[in-house]
Design a protein around this motif. Sequence first.
Motif, short mmCIF file in Angstrom:
data_model
loop_
_atom_site.label_atom_id
_atom_site.label_comp_id
_atom_site.label_asym_id
_atom_site.label_seq_id
_atom_site.Cartn_x
_atom_site.Cartn_y
_atom_site.Cartn_z
N GLN A 263 16.54 26.99 26.39
CA GLN A 263 17.00 26.13 25.30
C GLN A 263 17.11 26.92 24.00
O GLN A 263 18.08 26.79 23.24
CB GLN A 263 16.05 24.93 25.11
CG GLN A 263 16.21 23.86 26.17
CD GLN A 263 15.10 22.82 26.10
OE1 GLN A 263 13.94 23.15 25.84
NE2 GLN A 263 15.44 21.56 26.36
N ALA A 266 20.24 28.94 24.05
CA ALA A 266 21.44 28.13 23.84
C ALA A 266 21.56 27.76 22.36
O ALA A 266 22.65 27.80 21.78
CB ALA A 266 21.38 26.87 24.71
N ILE A 284 27.61 24.05 27.20
CA ILE A 284 26.27 24.25 27.72
C ILE A 284 26.24 23.71 29.13
O ILE A 284 26.52 22.53 29.36
CB ILE A 284 25.21 23.52 26.87
CG1 ILE A 284 25.23 24.06 25.45
CG2 ILE A 284 23.83 23.67 27.49
CD1 ILE A 284 24.19 23.44 24.55
N LYS A 292 19.49 19.35 27.76
CA LYS A 292 20.65 19.72 26.96
C LYS A 292 20.74 18.89 25.68
O LYS A 292 21.25 19.35 24.68
CB LYS A 292 21.94 19.53 27.79
CG LYS A 292 22.06 20.50 28.94
CD LYS A 292 23.32 20.29 29.75
CE LYS A 292 23.32 18.97 30.48
NZ LYS A 292 22.29 18.86 31.53
N CYS A 295 19.59 20.34 22.51
CA CYS A 295 20.49 21.39 21.99
C CYS A 295 21.62 20.74 21.18
O CYS A 295 22.01 21.24 20.12
CB CYS A 295 21.08 22.21 23.12
SG CYS A 295 19.84 23.01 24.15
N ASP A 387 29.29 14.98 25.88
CA ASP A 387 28.28 15.11 26.93
C ASP A 387 28.93 14.84 28.28
O ASP A 387 29.91 14.12 28.37
CB ASP A 387 27.15 14.12 26.68
CG ASP A 387 25.94 14.40 27.58
OD1 ASP A 387 25.87 15.52 28.14
OD2 ASP A 387 25.08 13.52 27.70
N MET A 412 28.86 19.61 26.99
CA MET A 412 27.70 19.78 27.84
C MET A 412 28.04 19.26 29.22
O MET A 412 28.67 18.21 29.35
CB MET A 412 26.53 18.98 27.27
CG MET A 412 26.25 19.36 25.84
SD MET A 412 24.70 18.68 25.28
CE MET A 412 25.13 16.97 25.07
N ILE A 434 21.71 26.97 30.73
CA ILE A 434 20.28 26.68 30.70
C ILE A 434 19.78 26.71 32.14
O ILE A 434 20.07 25.82 32.93
CB ILE A 434 19.99 25.32 30.04
CG1 ILE A 434 20.54 25.32 28.62
CG2 ILE A 434 18.49 25.03 30.03
CD1 ILE A 434 20.16 24.12 27.79
#
Length: 708
Positions: A263, A266, A284, A292, A295, A387, A412, A434
């Motif tokens: 993390q 990132a 990510i 995530k 982040c 996301d 993400m 990650i």
Amino acid sequence: MSMLDVSVKKLYGVGAVRASAYAKMGITTVADLISHYPRGYENRGDVRLLSETDEQTKSSVVLVVATEPRVARIKGRMTLLKFKAYDDSGTCEITYFNQDYLKSSFALGSVFRFYGRVGRTRNGYSMSSPVYEPFDEKTPLAPLVPVYPLTEGISQKQIAKDMRAAWSLASCSAESSDFLPEDILKKHSLCTRSFALRQIHSPESFALLAKAKKRLIFDELFTFALGMSLVGSKPQRGSAPRCEDTDISALEAMLPYSLTNAQKRAIADIKRDMSDSVAMNRMIIGDVGCGKTVCAAAAIYIAVKNGLQAALMAPTEILAAQHFGDLSAMLEKLGVRCALLVGSMTASQKSKVHALCASGEIDVVVGTQALISEGVSFARAGLVVADEQHRFGVGQRALLAEKSSLSHMLVMSATPIPRTLALTMYGNLDVSRIDELPPGRQRVDTFVVDESYRPRLNAFIEKQILLGGQVYIVCPAVEVSEDEEADLLMSDLDGEGAIRVTAPLKSAVGYSAELSEIFPQYKVAFLHGKMRAKEKDSIMREFSEGNINILVSTTVIEVGVNVPSACLMIVENADRFGLSQLHQLRGRVGRGVKKSYCVLVSEAVASEGKTKQRLMTMKDCYDGFEIAERDLLMRGPGDFLKGNSDDTVRQSGGVRFRLAELCVDAELLNIAFDEAKVLLNKSPELLEYPDLAKEVTRMFTLEAGTIN
Ligand code: ADP
Ligand code: MG
């Protein structure tokens, strides 16, 4: 091929009824029909003597009619038509049921090619309702007869006939030019498209069929490569406001845990990107539960600290609401003003959020992707976070790219996209991986069982509830109508060809009712995407507060939701799901201290097949990346490319290859990507290649169409 863009109804003999049956299979135009490829071929050209046939498999025999057909009446209305026919090796008794009109077709001494199973009788052979074709040395019969994927209301005979009609239309069409540039054809020794299409529908030999397939597979891969490259190359690195202050220690201090090294890495990447005036364009990627969200929170905090606004988009309302809850809990204490924007809000609530965004009185807006990308304008746009990026369709990704043109962008993805695909899809994105889970995470023990385990499974559910746990049960459908069920069976036949799932599909609504009867002492509820957002929210809240013991749901719960006391995930008709999807679902449990389990129920387990093998992967594989790679190998990229599927059981949302299989055709895929690059260099918008552009649109619009 614009002449072929006419409705199938234009074909002789196709009326409204059959057209609607075709529509069910996604066929509306003649061009669609022509790209409806056979799922297999009957090798009728392999003619054998009766004595060379075996009872297990269908064979082709050429026989001379030896006796006058006789019709016998049995059981009232039923009739039997019987006659004998022979070849050099023996005599065969042939029977047709309820088809006495055939009597005149089989004249004494005439010759036919029969295709079917040849049984053994005491004094010879027998065939029951074989396919028959008049045989004549001078006019050879088709050696390979196509077998099409069908749906109710269309027979093989009809589709073959319509296909012939489609061909005569196609050959009238003046524009039969190939959409692939000549040099590509030459370089990779590909046949022309019209030759390939003809051979795929009526192959003259296996060798020519193979040639045809190679060409058509290349077309799919090339179209795919063009589409992916076009979408992937859109977001030009623009400029974005620099964020000078990237200190997030205040945020870190509020976390109840310390960040993992992955993390931290990132977040360091994010800080570096955002402090530059070239827009961040970063993804990510990390397995379910790797953390995530924090982040994203860091990126948002940085943006706001530097006087910018941020938008966080999620693929579903449930997830948006959850993110809003988490983020505002973290950020509001730091003086960050957050707002939620989802479809279930009233128009006046929505317009209030819009106004606050536009005036800059709100720092962060969290919502569903569709809502944000459509209507929100910002006073000081600076960051767009998406996301579960892989759940957005290609079309949505393009929109997103536009939206974020003057902002930093962070995406993400929890379904780890296989390396092979990530490169092609996100070639121009920077990636932070990650690869580490927060400490103390447990492994979710996974079992694959069939229906015979049902009683034990029910006992296990009860045990978990008594231990204070909660149970998720995921079903492939919301409600199953008989029609839909038949459809699903068909599409399954088409897709894998390997299994026919005879197990009835479990539906969230139906099964939860059943379970309420089995467990009257517990609270059972259902959840699916067709419910009103308010209802969904309240069910989800009840579940996370522990007031619901068993939640029967569709895959709406697949992404993101976090309920630590859920410890048992049961997936019904598990064979209907992709492995990555199963991995996601499994990631919904094992989030707390409770020992957690995942049980995959599938009838396919009873038979030793590809499907069983696929499901068994889940037992010994817990690494999302590896699962994604294996899934790609076994199923193709459909799952990674499909749009926000929410409740759509039919996975028509994504790019599905008809013929290509990425694992088998990897070499051709590479060629396709190389050639796509070359062509796009010459013609970046494909303006000079309208037919190709159309083909690309066709492949990708299905998906864009699922934007909701
Ligand atoms: P995902 O990557 O799947 O989106 P989340 O961000 O939802 O995962 O995080 C999953 C859970 O792990 C959350 O409950 C979060 O609070 C927790 N978490 C995240 N990072 C850490 C960490 N470094 N240590 C402990 N728990 C963490
Ligand atoms: Mg997440």
